[in-house]
Write a protein that holds these residues in place. Sequence first.
Motif, PDB file in Angstrom:
ATOM      1  N   LEU A  47      11.816  -4.601  -3.283  1.00 14.76           N
ATOM      2  CA  LEU A  47      13.141  -4.118  -3.127  1.00 14.76           C
ATOM      3  C   LEU A  47      13.264  -2.983  -4.639  1.00 14.76           C
ATOM      4  CD1 LEU A  47      15.687  -5.666  -1.342  1.00 14.76           C
ATOM      5  CD2 LEU A  47      14.721  -3.656  -0.767  1.00 14.76           C
ATOM      6  N   ASP A  48      13.064  -3.731  -5.090  1.00 13.48           N
ATOM      7  CA  ASP A  48      12.942  -3.382  -7.256  1.00 13.48           C
ATOM      8  C   ASP A  48      11.994  -2.605  -7.096  1.00 13.48           C
ATOM      9  OD1 ASP A  48      15.119  -5.413  -8.054  1.00 13.48           O
ATOM     10  OD2 ASP A  48      13.534  -7.186  -8.702  1.00 13.48           O
ATOM     11  N   ARG A  59      20.118   7.245   1.610  1.00 10.44           N
ATOM     12  CA  ARG A  59      20.440   6.821   3.426  1.00 10.44           C
ATOM     13  C   ARG A  59      19.241   5.789   3.283  1.00 10.44           C
ATOM     14  NH1 ARG A  59      17.544   8.137   7.540  1.00 10.44           N
ATOM     15  NH2 ARG A  59      15.610   9.288   7.054  1.00 10.44           N
ATOM     16  N   ILE A  60      18.056   5.703   2.825  1.00  5.34           N
ATOM     17  CA  ILE A  60      17.205   4.279   3.340  1.00  5.34           C
ATOM     18  C   ILE A  60      17.598   3.300   3.155  1.00  5.34           C
ATOM     19  CG2 ILE A  60      15.036   4.004   3.590  1.00  5.34           C
ATOM     20  CD1 ILE A  60      15.065   6.406   5.337  1.00  5.34           C
ATOM     21  N   LYS A  61      17.896   3.312   1.769  1.00  3.65           N
ATOM     22  CA  LYS A  61      18.279   1.951   0.535  1.00  3.65           C
ATOM     23  C   LYS A  61      19.477   1.336   1.706  1.00  3.65           C
ATOM     24  CE  LYS A  61      17.671   4.327  -3.241  1.00  3.65           C
ATOM     25  NZ  LYS A  61      18.893   3.382  -4.520  1.00  3.65           N
ATOM     26  N   ILE A  95       9.503   2.058   6.521  1.00  2.00           N
ATOM     27  CA  ILE A  95       9.630   1.561   5.138  1.00  2.00           C
ATOM     28  C   ILE A  95      11.090   1.135   6.417  1.00  2.00           C
ATOM     29  CG2 ILE A  95      10.846   0.672   3.197  1.00  2.00           C
ATOM     30  CD1 ILE A  95       8.784   2.544   2.037  1.00  2.00           C
ATOM     31  N   ALA A  96      11.841   2.000   6.489  1.00  2.00           N
ATOM     32  CA  ALA A  96      13.618   1.569   7.444  1.00  2.00           C
ATOM     33  C   ALA A  96      13.323   0.975   8.814  1.00  2.00           C
ATOM     34  CB  ALA A  96      13.615   2.955   7.213  1.00  2.00           C
ATOM     35  N   THR A 155       0.518  -1.058   0.043  1.00  2.00           N
ATOM     36  CA  THR A 155       0.265   0.235   0.198  1.00  2.00           C
ATOM     37  C   THR A 155       0.475   0.996  -0.238  1.00  2.00           C
ATOM     38  OG1 THR A 155      -1.989  -0.947   1.141  1.00  2.00           O
ATOM     39  CG2 THR A 155      -1.724   1.505   1.246  1.00  2.00           C
ATOM     40  N   ILE A 156       2.444   1.390   0.909  1.00  2.00           N
ATOM     41  CA  ILE A 156       2.548   2.446   0.740  1.00  2.00           C
ATOM     42  C   ILE A 156       3.574   2.515  -0.359  1.00  2.00           C
ATOM     43  CG2 ILE A 156       4.424   3.123   1.924  1.00  2.00           C
ATOM     44  CD1 ILE A 156       3.776   1.894   4.669  1.00  2.00           C
ATOM     45  N   LEU A 157       3.585   1.026  -1.042  1.00  2.00           N
ATOM     46  CA  LEU A 157       4.243   1.586  -2.756  1.00  2.00           C
ATOM     47  C   LEU A 157       3.539   2.420  -3.408  1.00  2.00           C
ATOM     48  CD1 LEU A 157       6.264   0.808  -4.305  1.00  2.00           C
ATOM     49  CD2 LEU A 157       5.527  -1.478  -4.794  1.00  2.00           C
ATOM     50  N   SER A 158       2.464   1.844  -3.476  1.00  2.00           N
ATOM     51  CA  SER A 158       1.464   2.387  -4.816  1.00  2.00           C
ATOM     52  C   SER A 158       1.260   3.783  -4.237  1.00  2.00           C
ATOM     53  CB  SER A 158       0.020   1.684  -3.435  1.00  2.00           C
ATOM     54  OG  SER A 158      -0.499   1.788  -3.142  1.00  2.00           O
ATOM     55  N   ARG A 159       1.708   4.266  -3.088  1.00  2.00           N
ATOM     56  CA  ARG A 159       1.492   6.080  -3.026  1.00  2.00           C
ATOM     57  C   ARG A 159       2.003   6.088  -3.404  1.00  2.00           C
ATOM     58  NH1 ARG A 159      -2.621   6.058   2.273  1.00  2.00           N
ATOM     59  NH2 ARG A 159      -4.265   4.847   1.884  1.00  2.00           N
TER      60      ARG A 159
END
Length: 205
Positions: free
Chosen positions: A107-108, A117-119, A95-96, A76-80
Amino acid sequence: MIESGKVKEFLTHEEGSIREFAAKYFAEGNFSDEDKLDIMPLILESCEKYSQQEMINRLVLSYAQELPQSTETIATILSRLEKKKEINYWYEPIIANASPDVVTPFLDDLDNLLSERIKKIIRQKQEIAAKDTESLRRELIDFGDKSAGKYTNQFDYNYGKYLARELAGRKDLSSELILDQQEFQFYSMLSLLLLHLSHLHLLTH
């Protein structure tokens, strides 16, 4: 004492301050992760429903960093983020802080949406999660010894926190072994004490 079931209803309340109270209640309360799994979907629902309450939504999502995530909430977060990339600073900390196993499948898709930084944090947590329990325990001991006597801005405090959190969830970690280390410096002992308490909390829930 107010029942947690009633507070859950407040998570989707139209009054922003009530939503904020409910999110803080579950983020800071003494609940097991299993009891909090259905909290994040309600928070995401309310932030979408009351999207015009941006200030409140930021506060609510800041508390959501402390909540367990699932593949469904990460999706859901990804879609936003894909629809509105400029709000990534609202969701990146969530996510972190999420467990690597629920973030890895995305991840992709997240690669172009997250800051470096988050990655980096996600990669660190993946590497930590892949290690066996004894290796992690020894690494935490070494980390504590090397950081002894230093201020938190003089060593990677967050890395130590990730080590402790990962270890706290390991079922094969002996609680007695955690504190059976007389030679550790102050920071090491403090880290191990926090780990000990976290581990006992998980075992009793």
